[in-house]
Design a protein around this motif. Structure first.
Motif, PDB file in Angstrom:
ATOM      1  N   GLU A 277     -25.863 -83.916 -30.450  1.00  0.00           N
ATOM      2  CA  GLU A 277     -25.234 -83.785 -29.130  1.00  0.00           C
ATOM      3  C   GLU A 277     -24.822 -85.139 -28.558  1.00  0.00           C
ATOM      4  OE1 GLU A 277     -24.422 -80.968 -27.548  1.00  0.00           O
ATOM      5  OE2 GLU A 277     -25.241 -79.755 -29.151  1.00  0.00           O
TER       6      GLU A 277
ATOM      7  N   ALA B 240     -27.386 -86.310 -25.272  1.00  0.00           N
ATOM      8  CA  ALA B 240     -28.361 -85.227 -25.389  1.00  0.00           C
ATOM      9  C   ALA B 240     -29.395 -85.355 -24.280  1.00  0.00           C
ATOM     10  CB  ALA B 240     -29.043 -85.281 -26.752  1.00  0.00           C
TER      11      ALA B 240
ATOM     12  N   SER C 231     -29.014 -79.671 -25.939  1.00  0.00           N
ATOM     13  CA  SER C 231     -27.995 -79.540 -24.901  1.00  0.00           C
ATOM     14  C   SER C 231     -27.486 -80.940 -24.587  1.00  0.00           C
ATOM     15  CB  SER C 231     -28.584 -78.920 -23.640  1.00  0.00           C
ATOM     16  OG  SER C 231     -29.057 -77.621 -23.901  1.00  0.00           O
ATOM     17  N   SER C 232     -26.369 -81.018 -23.889  1.00  0.00           N
ATOM     18  CA  SER C 232     -25.851 -82.349 -23.579  1.00  0.00           C
ATOM     19  C   SER C 232     -25.341 -82.416 -22.148  1.00  0.00           C
ATOM     20  CB  SER C 232     -24.728 -82.726 -24.547  1.00  0.00           C
ATOM     21  OG  SER C 232     -23.651 -81.833 -24.430  1.00  0.00           O
TER      22      SER C 232
END
Length: 185
Positions: A136, A152, A166-167
């Motif tokens: 990410e 990230a 997730s980012s």
């Protein structure tokens, strides 16, 4: 804690490991403005003083993944963090038994909820479970100035619990985040 080892002449040697404390930075930052390892480590030392933490730390490192370090896997060997030491909050709440337990398993939200020096449940990380550099991103080593770079994030929330799948935007002020600092004797 301590661990013993038997030496050839039947004496016992004990090695003492300092606990490793974790806390978040005081302020939120843009991912693109965090800077290199020296800058983020300096921020951790400054925030230790600002937060008036008194847990006996002399060594500091930011829990952020950089390309040169291939993530955070090698923080113990590269920066002297005692890998066998317990990871704890500054109020002595246990988070993980040791380094590998910490990076392989995201601390449960219940442990961090209400912790004095953990105001956010979403922090920049740049790595994924196990400590490898996240796919990410890490805001081009936390110094990118242009979009659409991403960093990230570690999340402890009801809808996610991971180190970096997730980012978040590196340049959007609305997406500014804190990061985790680690310190030990």
């Amino acid at each position: 804690y301590t661990t013993g080892a038997i030496i050839a002449d039947c004496t016992v040697a004990f090695l003492a490991y300092s606990d490793v404390y974790i806390y978040e930075t005081v302020d939120q930052h843009l991912g693109s403005a965090l800077g290199n390892r020296a800058a983020t480590t300096s921020q951790c030392e400054t925030d230790y003083i600002v937060r008036e933490l008194d847990v006996g730390c002399n060594n500091f490192v930011a829990l952020l993944a950089y390309s040169d370090d291939t993530g955070v896997i090698d923080i113990p060997s590269n920066y002297g963090l005692p890998s066998e030491a317990a990871i704890i909050l500054t109020d002595d709440t246990s988070v993980a038994d040791d380094w590998s337990d910490f990076i392989d398993n995201v601390p449960p939200k219940a442990i961090l909820e209400g912790a004095v020096n953990f105001p956010d449940f979403i922090v920049y990380s740049g790595f994924q479970e196990g400590g490898a550099l996240s796919t990410e991103g890490n805001c081009l080593d936390w110094a990118s100035g242009g979009a659409p770079e991403w960093g990230a994030i570690g999340i402890w929330a009801g809808w996610a619990n991971d180190w970096g799948d997730s980012s978040s935007s590196c340049t959007n002020p609305a997406a500014a985040r804190r990061f985790i600092c680690m310190c030990w004797e």
